[in-house]
Enzyme design. Structure first.
Site, short mmCIF file in Angstrom:
data_model
loop_
_atom_site.label_atom_id
_atom_site.label_comp_id
_atom_site.label_asym_id
_atom_site.label_seq_id
_atom_site.Cartn_x
_atom_site.Cartn_y
_atom_site.Cartn_z
N THR A 163 -5.59 -0.57 25.18
CA THR A 163 -5.51 -0.14 23.77
C THR A 163 -6.14 -1.24 22.92
O THR A 163 -7.36 -1.29 22.78
CB THR A 163 -4.06 0.17 23.34
OG1 THR A 163 -3.23 -0.95 23.58
CG2 THR A 163 -3.53 1.39 24.07
N LYS A 189 -2.21 -3.32 31.40
CA LYS A 189 -2.65 -3.35 30.01
C LYS A 189 -1.50 -3.88 29.17
O LYS A 189 -0.32 -3.79 29.55
CB LYS A 189 -3.07 -1.97 29.52
CG LYS A 189 -1.98 -0.94 29.40
CD LYS A 189 -1.22 -0.86 28.09
CE LYS A 189 -2.04 -1.08 26.88
NZ LYS A 189 -1.15 -1.01 25.66
N THR A 200 5.00 -2.99 25.24
CA THR A 200 3.89 -2.04 25.38
C THR A 200 2.94 -2.49 26.46
O THR A 200 1.83 -2.91 26.21
CB THR A 200 3.07 -1.88 24.10
OG1 THR A 200 3.98 -1.61 23.07
CG2 THR A 200 2.12 -0.70 24.22
N GLU A 286 -2.30 -9.87 20.97
CA GLU A 286 -3.08 -9.52 19.78
C GLU A 286 -3.34 -10.75 18.92
O GLU A 286 -2.42 -11.42 18.46
CB GLU A 286 -2.36 -8.43 18.99
CG GLU A 286 -2.48 -7.08 19.69
CD GLU A 286 -1.62 -5.99 19.08
OE1 GLU A 286 -1.84 -4.84 19.41
OE2 GLU A 286 -0.74 -6.33 18.27
N ASN A 408 -2.53 -5.71 13.13
CA ASN A 408 -1.33 -4.89 13.01
C ASN A 408 -1.06 -4.34 11.62
O ASN A 408 -0.19 -3.50 11.45
CB ASN A 408 -0.12 -5.66 13.53
CG ASN A 408 -0.13 -5.69 15.03
OD1 ASN A 408 -0.06 -4.64 15.66
ND2 ASN A 408 -0.26 -6.88 15.61
N THR A 413 -5.44 2.98 11.57
CA THR A 413 -6.62 3.39 10.81
C THR A 413 -7.90 2.79 11.37
O THR A 413 -7.86 1.98 12.27
CB THR A 413 -6.46 2.99 9.33
OG1 THR A 413 -6.14 1.60 9.27
CG2 THR A 413 -5.38 3.81 8.70
#
Lengths: 413, 413
Positions: A163, A189, A200, A286, A408, A413
């Site tokens: 992702t 992942k 996640t 991230e 984040n 979007t």
């Protein structure tokens, strides 16, 4: 080149260079771009030539996504799995009855396409919560999958499960077990919402070892607690996390049990592979610029050491200080101080890499320049010794950067 | 203007406009720039004309800073305090024997300067962990304090206790108790490392109520659990946190006990003041652009409702989504899902302000434009109904912005 690791001083577990989910015998994989994502691979399949013993661990979230329910139902039947179907972009979580229906449909489509019994199929999804799967795209995607055994097939699968990840995660280790060469490979992942207890993240492990589902489950549980459950990116736990391992027995070893003389070798093989994938996930957190490894020793138990290590590596203040290369060990103390574990406030040592910062809970003068230079490295080691007992544990995470916020603040979007 | 609040439908607790720590009768305060910080006030004192009943709550960190130990020793003597001395810039935490000696010295200096018994003096420090107090500056600072009763004195005190705070925090509420006008005022600091159980925050409360230390402690504990312990900025807990309340009895009321008919009025008075300060701290969280208020209802107990509310308001993913005005309710579900509380995954409702997002755990279609417009406001209300029981609770926090990272990547420099 093989990088040797040791069990009881015997070097018997070795890294398979460029290995992955297809390095063990008897597996194939593939992926397609089904249109769930703009222009990237988004549906993958991993298949064993024969039904394989299976074990899995799942998120502890109160909200388990629909695919996890279907996967558990499949595994519950015989403890065997032959194929795993997975999509990215949409988590199929919090999608009610429709979501469950869609997950079952994914399983049926995969069964028909590959002529594998539904009870031998695991389903996984990752992506945005609360949106329904676009089943027309899923159906045409599954029907166009053409799995194979090559390195490019493994790579396609590894790409399709990502992702916000910036890199693929894969690894493979090998060991001699009962005179046979046994492999454990894997792909994973995970980048955000990564926290102890299966955040996640998805992990798909393959092995050619012969082992029963029961013993495979025991080994996976033991290993997960000290690898995947010891990483954190942002302290959030998701609805879809799962690690699943298939063992198809094609290595030809005598079936493994805890009484087998090489049982510790197999557990170590599994652990090395899971630890490698866990660290790859933490490093690719991230916005991360650095991998942080926190080792705690001298705790009253291994459990408490792991708890404290996770508390430190999960602290936003520690993470931002590492990002800023600021040797603010007070924040490490802050994290230790709030951990739900026994701590003697008078006996704590802290080291940042080679630099002693605190000894017996008293500050030690150190060179700010040296500390800053250390913190500019891409892997940061923090060591805490509580000097209370023999418990030790390690946790992995990453720094907290501007990019974490950027990624984040507008994920959807 | 007085903003009326109600207890049992009687409007009896009112906000004192521009009130603060000197609004109750019989207190004075002052502050100086002692050179601990570059050019801001950094030592403050708060004094009651007479010894006051005292209660305090402290950080749950394993590492309690030296000043907290000294304060606890003072209060343990008679349950009374007449003066609080506080410095910013240096936390005097993890400073070993020297730190404890320095905290005692701060107490002695304050005793001599104001002719108050050492046992009636509380000491507080806030700032960087692991550095020693510059005692020469502390000594000359304390000796130059000139407390008074004016608004500017209250303001000076409120400024001297700040660290990364961008605004002062103060409030005062008033009520009639036993025919007398009773006030509770307060000042607080806190911006980062704010988390349930007294993170890097200090709260100084004054009241002119007559009440014993024992009953004051009971009221403070009850109120702290639903106010200061329900805010979080970054999930980190510090070594120095304390809320202290002095009650000097100058309102002339008959001493308050739990049997007093106006006991609920006093508790509400204390609660309104603590909630006001707690929300001021959350809104001024490091880098914050918005206050987030999370109300949970339908839980099996108030405790569990508070736990879930804290989990949501403390989630980095929820905080970044609010910062980015992204109505990603999946992250709220993620936070609820990992809370250590009873949750029925089939019955959860979520509302963002006036907008229903989830009903019975199923997504409800909503206008993204309307949601985005709501998330641009400066106070964001999130409501979660578990539909299981009668438990309810509220927590407060703030969004996570680039500036949080910026502030914390180089705090010490």
């Amino acid at each position: 080149m093989k990088q040797a690791l040791s069990v009881s001083n015997k070097e018997i577990v070795s890294l398979v260079e460029n290995g992955g989910v297809l390095s063990p015998k008897g597996y194939k994989a593939g992926a397609v771009h089904a249109g769930l994502r703009y222009n990237r691979l988004d549906i993958g399949v991993l298949i064993s030539e024969t039904p394989a013993s299976c074990a899995a661990v799942y998120t502890t979230s109160h909200f388990q996504a629909a695919p996890l329910k279907v996967t558990q139902e499949s595994i519950a039947n015989e403890g065997k799995i032959q194929a795993v179907i997975v999509n990215s972009a949409c988590a199929n979580a919090c999608t009610g009855e429709q979501g469950l229906k869609d997950a079952y449909k994914m399983r049926t489509l995969t069964s028909e396409k590959f002529n594998v019994s539904e009870d031998y199929i695991a389903v996984a999804s990752t992506g945005v919560i609360g949106e329904y799967l676009p089943m027309d795209k899923i159906e045409s995607g599954i029907n166009s999958l053409e799995p194979g055994k090559g390195g490019e097939n493994a790579e396609d699968f590894q790409k399709a499960i990502l992702t916000t990840d910036t890199v693929m995660k894969s690894s493979c280790y090998q060991a001699e077990i009962g005179g046979k060469s046994v492999h454990v490979g894997g792909a994973a992942k995970g980048s955000g919402m990564i926290h102890p207890n299966m955040a996640t993240m998805l992990g798909f492990l393959t092995t050619d070892a012969a082992i029963s589902p029961e013993h495979l489950s025991a080994a996976l549980k033991e290993v997960t607690d000290i690898t995947f459950n010891q990483i954190t990116v942002d302290g959030d736990t998701s609805t879809n996390d799962m690690v699943i391992v298939m063992a198809n027995g094609q290595a030809g070893n005598k079936p493994l049990t805890p009484d087998h003389s090489d049982w510790p070798v197999f557990v170590k093989l599994l652990k090395e592979n899971c630890e490698s994938l866990a660290k790859q996930i933490a490093r690719d957190g991230e916005g991360a610029t650095k991998l942080i490894e926190v080792a705690v020793k001298g705790a009253v138990s291994n459990d408490e050491a792991r708890t404290i290590a996770k508390q430190i590596v999960g602290s936003n203040l520690v993470k931002t200080a590492v990002y800023g290369a600021d040797a603010n060990w007070g924040r490490i103390i802050g994290a230790v101080g709030q951990a739900n574990a026994s701590v003697n406030p008078e006996t704590v040592d802290i080291e940042l890499g080679p630099i002693v910062m605190l000894k017996g809970s008293n500050p030690v003068a150190f060179s700010e320049e040296e500390a800053k230079a250390y913190l500019e490295k891409d892997t940061i080691h923090i060591m805490v010794d509580l000097n209370m007992g023999d418990g030790s544990g390690t946790a992995w995470g990453c720094d907290l950067s501007y990019d974490y916020v950027k990624i984040n603040a507008s994920y959807r979007t």
